[in-house]
Design a protein around this motif. Structure first.
Motif, PDB file in Angstrom:
ATOM      1  N   GLU A  52       0.817  -1.211   0.000  1.00 20.90           N
ATOM      2  CA  GLU A  52       0.000   0.000   0.000  1.00 20.90           C
ATOM      3  C   GLU A  52       0.853   1.266   0.000  1.00 20.90           C
ATOM      4  N   ASN A  53       2.064   1.176   0.527  1.00 24.83           N
ATOM      5  CA  ASN A  53       2.973   2.310   0.453  1.00 24.83           C
ATOM      6  C   ASN A  53       3.579   2.446  -0.929  1.00 24.83           C
ATOM      7  N   ALA A 115      -5.749   1.003   8.044  1.00 26.65           N
ATOM      8  CA  ALA A 115      -5.428   1.094   6.617  1.00 26.65           C
ATOM      9  C   ALA A 115      -6.699   1.079   5.767  1.00 26.65           C
ATOM     10  N   ALA A 118      -8.171   4.503   5.790  1.00 24.65           N
ATOM     11  CA  ALA A 118      -7.380   5.403   4.943  1.00 24.65           C
ATOM     12  C   ALA A 118      -7.721   5.217   3.468  1.00 24.65           C
ATOM     13  N   CYS A 119      -7.858   3.972   3.038  1.00 28.56           N
ATOM     14  CA  CYS A 119      -8.191   3.695   1.636  1.00 28.56           C
ATOM     15  C   CYS A 119      -9.557   4.272   1.269  1.00 28.56           C
ATOM     16  N   LEU A 143      -2.112   6.161   6.886  1.00 24.91           N
ATOM     17  CA  LEU A 143      -1.313   5.073   6.315  1.00 24.91           C
ATOM     18  C   LEU A 143       0.007   4.911   7.074  1.00 24.91           C
ATOM     19  N   ASN A 147       0.993   1.428   8.769  1.00 22.34           N
ATOM     20  CA  ASN A 147       2.220   0.705   8.419  1.00 22.34           C
ATOM     21  C   ASN A 147       3.145   0.511   9.608  1.00 22.34           C
ATOM     22  N   SER A 217      -4.808  -1.905  -3.245  1.00 19.83           N
ATOM     23  CA  SER A 217      -4.353  -1.875  -1.859  1.00 19.83           C
ATOM     24  C   SER A 217      -5.494  -2.238  -0.903  1.00 19.83           C
ATOM     25  N   THR A 221      -5.430  -5.384   1.609  1.00 21.49           N
ATOM     26  CA  THR A 221      -5.535  -5.178   3.049  1.00 21.49           C
ATOM     27  C   THR A 221      -6.552  -6.142   3.661  1.00 21.49           C
TER      28      THR A 221
END
Length: 494
Positions: A52-53, A115, A118-119, A143, A147, A217, A221
């Motif tokens: 995802e990063n 996460a 955030a998405c 994120l 992480n 992502s 996740t």
């Protein structure tokens, strides 16, 4: 405590005090078998977390610039720093949480749910009418927090591996990260054919080269949550249960003996070498954070590439870097490179090689051309209203810059990371290393928090030349510090 089976050691006790240190330390050889199944699962989780990063990294600055005309390089540096600040704080929180609960599953699951949030915010950004850069900043912060949960995997690796297999175990973790570097840019490259604003899926939610990776992502996740919940095991909890159930005839309780043993082990730590590892890690992180914070900015400002070309070239570069790095880490895993070559000497060699990159790619007159002029349509090139040095600065040949960087960084970065993790782990010795690795991550993140602001400010004021001089000096200091302690570090390894 993780390196000694206390059920096989009979402590000599009087009034709750350990009398014989030799009795405690008699089992010098680490006989614990390496659990490669759990290490592989940890590597998979680490890889999925890192994707995802990597899917966002190259497109972050072009996307922010695209959707908010008020976004500046300095604001982008501030947003990146805020993300690292969240990562630093929660890396320590997750590490302490894992240590107190003796669990890696619970902190990891919590980080994955953050996460997911955030998405969802990232995909809904079109609903925001103005100041979208602040929404993106909030996504970066979330994120970063998400992480940071992966920090507990380093301590988990030490629990699952013997001292002898530690380099291979850390290489497995490193390989998972490198694999994500290949996958992320590949995804961006595939979807670069869908330029912004792309296609509207539902009102307010679009599919384009900047949003497509976050869809991937989001799905990964969810998959990570499944893997953590179904396949990971909390080794520390299981060992504690075995210790509590073991037969002890001594009036001195096993719990008190464990605390006394840990206290005794802590007094044997070589704090000077631990400090050396921290300093070296900070210096390396400073250099890497510098490039991470201005990589795409450098492409657009100095070379004059638009957002699409920046994503495409950056993606291809990262894929090549990932292939080279994974080759090195595969040598660690299958060819026992960590045993064949002294890791402390390997780290020194890579440090010198990396420092030479900034000397070679410095914008000399004979290897450089004037920076690209600003293009109002593509918003690429050097804008005199933002950078006062536009008419005097030079930009090194992009082919030379990318080629030299790849040839050195490809093998050097994974080697430096694996060798330093191995050295640090062995210097710490037979203690619970969860918080120790968490502390290293926090210090690392502080640099990643400060550096983007420093880097983008320096770049805005003076261009790339002074930054390259600073980076060369930093690697020189790393090499000097490591050289002065080389013999003593080797004593801990062999």
């Amino acid at each position: 405590m993780d390196d000694v089976d206390v059920s096989t050691v009979t402590p000599v006790v009087q009034d709750g005090v350990l009398l014989e240190k030799d009795e405690l330390m008699k089992k010098e050889k680490d006989d614990r078998l390496t659990n490669w199944r759990l290490i592989t699962i940890a590597g998979i989780v680490s890889c999925l977390n890192a994707v995802e990063n990597s899917v966002l990294g190259i497109g972050e600055w072009p996307y922010m610039k695209e959707i908010d005309v008020d976004a500046t390089a300095q604001f982008f540096g501030l947003a990146t720093s805020a993300s690292k600040c969240g990562h630093a704080v929660f890396a320590l929180i997750f590490s302490i949480w894992s240590y107190k609960t003796q669990s890696v599953r619970i902190p990891l699951l919590a980080s994955r749910f953050i996460a997911i949030i955030a998405c969802m915010i990232y995909l809904s950004i079109e609903y925001v009418k103005q100041d979208k850069r602040y929404v993106l900043m909030s996504v970066y912060i979330l994120l970063g927090i998400a992480n940071s949960g992966g920090t507990v995997l380093r301590g988990y690796i030490t629990l699952c591996s013997s001292n002898e297999d530690r380099p291979r175990a850390f290489a497995t973790l490193g390989l998972s990260f490198i694999f994500s570097i290949i996958v992320g840019p590949t995804i961006q490259l595939i979807f670069s054919a869908f330029p912004y604003p792309g296609h509207e899926i539902v009102p307010g939610i679009r599919f384009h080269l900047y949003s497509a990776p976050i869809w991937i992502s989001f799905i990964l996740t969810i998959l990570t949550v499944f893997v953590i919940y179904c396949f990971m095991e909390d080794i520390a909890q299981e060992r504690t249960k075995k210790l509590r159930n073991s037969d002890s005839t001594s009036s001195f309780s096993m719990e008190k003996w464990i605390k006394a043993y840990r206290k005794l082990k802590k007094t044997d730590l070589d704090w000077k070498l631990i400090g050396v590892c921290f300093f070296v890690k900070m210096a390396v992180s400073f250099s890497h954070a510098t490039m991470g914070s201005i990589g795409s900015i450098l492409y657009m400002v100095q070379f004059g590439w638009d957002g699409t070309k920046t994503v495409q070239v950056g993606s291809i570069t990262m894929v090549v870097f990932g292939i080279m790095s994974s080759t090195v880490l595969l040598l660690y895993i299958f060819c026992h490179l960590g045993k064949r070559i002294p890791q402390h000497k390997m780290f020194l060699f890579c440090t010198i090689a990396f420092g030479s990159v900034y000397i070679i790619t410095y914008p000399y007159e004979f290897t450089s051309t004037p920076v690209a002029r600003y293009n109002e349509t593509t918003r690429a090139g050097c804008n005199p209203s933002e950078y006062t040095w536009c008419f005097t600065a030079l930009a090194v040949n992009p082919i030379l810059y990318i080629t030299v960087s790849l040839l050195v960084a490809g093998p050097a970065i994974p080697t430096m990371s694996t060798s330093l993790d191995t050295v640090y782990s062995r210097i710490l010795g037979n203690i619970d290393q969860s918080i120790a690795h968490g502390a290293m991550t926090v210090v690392d993140d502080i640099l990643y928090m400060i550096t983007p602001i420093f880097t983008t400010t320096m770049f805005t004021l003076y261009g790339v030349g002074p930054l390259w001089i600073i980076k060369s000096i930093v690697f020189g200091l790393i090499a000097l510090t490591w050289s002065l302690n080389l013999r003593k570090i080797g004593e801990h390894l062999y």
